[in-house]
Design an enzyme around this catalytic site. Sequence first.
Site, PDB file in Angstrom:
ATOM      1  N   SER A 214      61.090  39.709  25.916  1.00  0.00           N
ATOM      2  CA  SER A 214      62.401  40.185  26.059  1.00  0.00           C
ATOM      3  C   SER A 214      62.513  41.594  26.564  1.00  0.00           C
ATOM      4  O   SER A 214      61.675  42.304  26.084  1.00  0.00           O
ATOM      5  CB  SER A 214      63.051  40.038  24.701  1.00  0.00           C
ATOM      6  OG  SER A 214      64.454  40.528  24.471  1.00  0.00           O
TER       7      SER A 214
ATOM      8  N   TYR B 144      62.929  41.003  15.646  1.00  0.00           N
ATOM      9  CA  TYR B 144      63.003  40.510  16.875  1.00  0.00           C
ATOM     10  C   TYR B 144      62.308  41.445  17.870  1.00  0.00           C
ATOM     11  O   TYR B 144      61.219  41.081  18.679  1.00  0.00           O
ATOM     12  CB  TYR B 144      64.216  40.102  17.330  1.00  0.00           C
ATOM     13  CG  TYR B 144      64.361  39.348  18.741  1.00  0.00           C
ATOM     14  CD1 TYR B 144      63.831  37.959  18.931  1.00  0.00           C
ATOM     15  CD2 TYR B 144      64.803  40.138  19.980  1.00  0.00           C
ATOM     16  CE1 TYR B 144      63.931  37.654  20.037  1.00  0.00           C
ATOM     17  CE2 TYR B 144      64.976  39.377  21.121  1.00  0.00           C
ATOM     18  CZ  TYR B 144      64.446  38.195  21.188  1.00  0.00           C
ATOM     19  OH  TYR B 144      64.376  37.539  22.407  1.00  0.00           O
TER      20      TYR B 144
END
Length: 265
Positions: A127, A140
Amino acid sequence: MTEVVLVTGASSGVGEALAPLLAARGYRVYGMSRRAVDLKGVISLPADVTDARSLVQSVDRIIAETGRLDAVLHCAGIGGAGPVEQMPTERARQIMETNFWGSWNLCQATIPHLRKSPRGRLVLVGSIAGFMGIPFRSAYCASKAALKTMTDSLRMELKGTNLQATMVAPGDIATNSIATQYRQPAEDLDPVYQARYRKADDGMAANVNHGMDAGYVAEEIYKIMNKDTLDPYYVVGEFLQRASTVASRWLPGRVWERVLGRYYS
Ligand SMILES: NC(=O)c1ccc[n+]([C@@H]2O[C@H](COP(=O)([O-])OP(=O)(O)OC[C@H]3O[C@@H](n4cnc5c(N)ncnc54)[C@H](OP(=O)(O)O)[C@@H]3O)[C@@H](O)[C@H]2O)c1
């Protein structure tokens, strides 16, 4: 010879778009997720990436049925929101367990087979959040940053083999990921966080809902897996998101923090 491909995260979002796309283009495709999948041309292979033993059994099934594994496209992953001070540790740990250790497990289960392919490909979906800390998404961001550096190490370890690995780092994608992930209720938080948390979390949800189409990201991954030589990573997203991965590394730390802070304040 038909190439055999394993797509993880096949029950939703990017993986769900990618698996049937590859099947339609002539690959023999196994679709992995905890839930079984019913996708055109895709063989359902339910498994949990956090369970190393069942993962090995699933990969063994692919080898028993086809004798080969040519590419792994690892789209499975989870998000989650909460401040470092107060997010339940087991929730944060689950994110790391899935996104980092799940990827680790997958590498250990598949690399021995991928190395035997004349043109092995291992594409790990990270990501843009792995390039920078985003407020209230620390676990995350940390999990995707860990995945990035693991991929960097792995690439050098695989030198001289037939297997190439890379990380694809997308920006926001309009999938169910926000709806299905753990987001700590704002009212559970200390007042010092509440307003900023609500704003950041609402902003994140809106960005994801208006994000790229999963089919577009699937097409990008398809193009990447078919390149002759893979770069260490590919950022897939709109211009500002792509630029942020460069700016976060090149701007002085406090300057970058002010830029990002303005976005989230
Ligand atoms: N959406 C975004 O804005 C965005 C942005 C950047 C990066 N990403 C990354 O892109 C990837 C795909 O995201 P997405 O938005 O398509 O996610 P999604 O729609 O939420 O789908 C996630 C997939 O991962 C599977 N999964 C989750 N935990 C698993 C586990 N323990 N074992 C096996 N499979 C598991 C889920 O299936 P089951 O629940 O059936 O197991 C599902 O198929 C993820 O790695 C995500 O972090 C997403």
